[in-house]
Design a protein around this motif. Structure first.
Motif, mmCIF file in Angstrom:
data_model
loop_
_atom_site.group_PDB
_atom_site.id
_atom_site.type_symbol
_atom_site.label_atom_id
_atom_site.label_comp_id
_atom_site.label_asym_id
_atom_site.label_seq_id
_atom_site.Cartn_x
_atom_site.Cartn_y
_atom_site.Cartn_z
ATOM 1 N N LYS A 48 38.522 63.207 10.344
ATOM 2 C CA LYS A 48 37.763 64.375 10.776
ATOM 3 C C LYS A 48 36.324 63.985 11.122
ATOM 4 O O LYS A 48 35.807 64.361 12.181
ATOM 5 N N THR A 94 47.935 66.392 22.873
ATOM 6 C CA THR A 94 47.898 66.673 21.434
ATOM 7 C C THR A 94 46.595 66.187 20.811
ATOM 8 O O THR A 94 46.069 66.815 19.889
ATOM 9 N N HIS A 95 46.041 65.078 21.317
ATOM 10 C CA HIS A 95 44.767 64.584 20.787
ATOM 11 C C HIS A 95 43.633 65.529 21.167
ATOM 12 O O HIS A 95 42.745 65.809 20.352
ATOM 13 N N THR A 98 43.741 68.384 18.873
ATOM 14 C CA THR A 98 43.242 68.016 17.547
ATOM 15 C C THR A 98 41.715 68.023 17.520
ATOM 16 O O THR A 98 41.105 68.498 16.550
ATOM 17 N N GLN A 102 39.152 70.562 15.237
ATOM 18 C CA GLN A 102 38.100 70.158 14.307
ATOM 19 C C GLN A 102 36.847 70.997 14.514
ATOM 20 O O GLN A 102 36.230 71.457 13.543
#
Length: 211
Positions: A48, A94-95, A98, A102
């Protein structure tokens, strides 16, 4: 603005009603870190934090929280979608999703606990896709042919048997000790995982509930 400095000289905010009015995203992330890091597995937190440092701070780190707008989000997303990796490929859908998640989780924390009026990342909408590319799995017959070829290597044989039939992650397998096996009840306790952190092997809690 009411504040004090800790022993390291870092500014520490303590009046919640001022946070979102006078804090930059970068400053708020330190508060978010204080709140959330103790509750998250070390490797998960590092992932993260790396995303925030590399994919969020360069674009909006110095903006005041209340100044992050829909236009900010769309410009940030557009910049990320243009980036290419070392092989010349854009980030996977998908990245990208993500990365957006965050930012949204941090702003959501500000809304929930520190009076930020709205989470513009959530309201504007994500980028990328939720589902990953299709994964290829070996069939049972393929696995049985594979394991037959290594049955003369006991350590490898039993390791793959545990991975395949119990659905273990590699870290969970590597964290197993003899105390985890109950041969009378025919059970195996999975509650820890081995992680590699700063060049050292560290045992952490398993990612999922104990089984």
């Amino acid at each position: 603005m009411p504040a004090y400095r800790d022993e390291s000289g870092n500014k520490t905010w303590y009046c919640r009603f001022y946070y979102t009015n006078e804090m930059s995203f970068r400053e708020f992330f330190e508060l978010y870190k204080r709140d959330r890091k103790p509750r998250i597995r070390e490797n998960t937190w590092r992932t993260k934090e790396a995303i925030v440092n590399q994919k969020i701070f360069p674009y909006i780190g110095d903006l005041m929280l209340n100044d992050i707008s829909d236009v900010t989000i769309i410009q940030w997303q557009n910049e990320l979608m243009k980036i290419k990796d070392k092989s010349g490929k854009n980030y996977s859908p998908t990245h990208l999703r993500t990365i957006h998640a965050q930012l949204s989780s941090i702003l959501n924390h500000a809304c929930r606990y520190y009076n930020l009026k709205t989470n513009v990342a959530r309201d504007f909408g994500s980028m990328g896709e939720k589902e990953a590319d299709e994964m290829l799995f070996g069939t049972k017959d393929e696995y049985e042919r594979f394991v037959e070829a290594i049955k003369d290597k006991p350590e490898s044989f039993y390791a793959f048997e545990l991975l395949y039939w119990c659905g273990l992650r590699m870290g969970e397998l590597l964290a197993l000790t003899k105390e985890k096996f109950d041969f009378e009840r025919h059970t195996l306790k999975i509650d820890e995982s081995l992680q590699r952190i700063d060049g050292k092997n560290v045992i952490t809690a398993s990612k999922t509930k104990k089984v």
